[in-house]
Design an enzyme around this catalytic site. Structure first.
Site, PDB file in Angstrom:
ATOM      1  N   SER A 141       0.698  -1.326  -0.055  1.00  0.00           N
ATOM      2  CA  SER A 141      -0.083  -0.044  -0.070  1.00  0.00           C
ATOM      3  C   SER A 141       0.921   1.330   0.096  1.00  0.00           C
ATOM      4  O   SER A 141       1.965   0.979   0.377  1.00  0.00           O
ATOM      5  CB  SER A 141      -1.011   0.006   1.238  1.00  0.00           C
ATOM      6  OG  SER A 141      -1.345   1.349   1.491  1.00  0.00           O
ATOM      7  N   TYR A 154      -2.042  -1.939  10.426  1.00  0.00           N
ATOM      8  CA  TYR A 154      -1.936  -1.964   9.062  1.00  0.00           C
ATOM      9  C   TYR A 154      -0.731  -1.150   8.318  1.00  0.00           C
ATOM     10  O   TYR A 154      -0.303  -1.800   7.450  1.00  0.00           O
ATOM     11  CB  TYR A 154      -3.106  -1.451   8.497  1.00  0.00           C
ATOM     12  CG  TYR A 154      -3.429  -1.257   6.902  1.00  0.00           C
ATOM     13  CD1 TYR A 154      -3.926  -2.391   6.366  1.00  0.00           C
ATOM     14  CD2 TYR A 154      -3.286  -0.147   6.328  1.00  0.00           C
ATOM     15  CE1 TYR A 154      -4.079  -2.307   4.967  1.00  0.00           C
ATOM     16  CE2 TYR A 154      -3.191  -0.130   4.997  1.00  0.00           C
ATOM     17  CZ  TYR A 154      -3.693  -1.302   4.213  1.00  0.00           C
ATOM     18  OH  TYR A 154      -3.777  -1.152   2.845  1.00  0.00           O
TER      19      TYR A 154
END
Length: 284
Positions: A141, A154
């Protein structure tokens, strides 16, 4: 239209029952690969397979929970039993919790780390044992490079995936190349459900591309990295975020969405009001 770069190749895409993963699975199938769709939800996985088959592609659904090492091992055994080998692995399974460093619990930690990080390692081990040569692409990401509050663990894990990719590339080369793709805002069902149309327009306006991404954008990058055309690329992290990571301060930006719509003839034209000034609301 996609080429046939992956004719006769076998590709496993984890987390491919929906969203980015489903888009990646469809892309490989369109390029001639036999694709293993995998995830926890059989109904969604079989729906993805059905879409691929309707387009004339080849795919099978094999259920596997990425938090279960035994199911991961069984996934690769079943892949070889079904198709006779393996050429490409796309580690795409991912979850997140909206928690900060002090709010996150051990359950949150284990949920994210086991799904988004440990499974990538275990899948790579399973794939490498069955590849003579090939490619692994890990989905991370843009949170690996810059982030926001209450995205822990995350964001920490996504940074870790970039490091894991480098380690894998060194240990598995030259037979297997390993790279990371780092998407930004992507228009998938979960993302769209969390924003209003007005919020989407605001987000698109601060992307230099004038829009957010879609699964096909990410799938194209993944397919390139896995293909022979990317044969001299390994240990690399590729941002696919519409230039968002280049932005230092939003207040300095023009409205890229309005600029894109103006240049493409889509949406409202910018028209001056009686004072000769542009009414920005006409462009939104």
């Amino acid at each position: 239209m996609p080429s046939n770069r992956f004719t006769d190749a076998v590709v496993v895409v984890t987390g491919s029952t929906h969203g980015i993963g489903a888009g990646v699975a469809k892309r490989f199938a369109r390029e001639g690969a036999s694709v293993v769709v995998t995830g926890r939800t059989r109904e969604a996985g079989e729906a993805t397979v059905a879409e691929i088959e309707r387009e004339g592609g080849e795919a099978v659904f094999i259920r596997a929970d990425m938090r279960d090492p035994d199911e991961i091992a069984a996934l690769f055994e079943a892949t070889v039993d079904t198709y006779g080998g393996l050429d490409v692995l796309v580690n795409n399974a991912g979850v997140e919790t909206n928690t900060g460093v002090t709010e996150a619990t051990m359950d949150d930690w284990e949920f994210v780390v086991e799904t988004d990080f440990r499974s990538f390692w275990l899948c790579a081990k399973g794939a490498a044992a069955r590849m003579d040569e090939g490619a692994i692409v890990n989905t991370s990401s843009n949170h690996a490079f810059l982030t926001m509050p209450e995205m822990f663990p995350y964001n920490a894990v996504k940074s870790g995936i970039n490091g894991m990719t480098r380690a894998m590339a060194l240990d598995l080369g030259p037979q297997i190349r390993v790279n990371t793709v780092n998407p930004g805002w992507v228009a998938i069902e979960r993302t769209l459900s969390e924003m209003s149309e007005a919020e989407r327009r605001e987000i698109e306006a601060i992307h230099p591309t004038g829009r957010i991404g879609n699964p096909e954008d990410v799938a194209a990058a993944v397919a390139f990295l896995a293909s022979d055309e990317g044969g001299f690329i390994t240990a690399t992290s590729l941002l696919v975020d519409g230039g968002r990571s280049a932005v230092m301060q939003d207040g300095t930006l023009p409205d890229y969405r309005a600029r894109r719509e103006r240049d493409s003839g889509v949406g409202h034209e910018e028209k001056p009001d009686e004072s000769g000034k542009i009414d920005r609301e006409d462009c939104e």
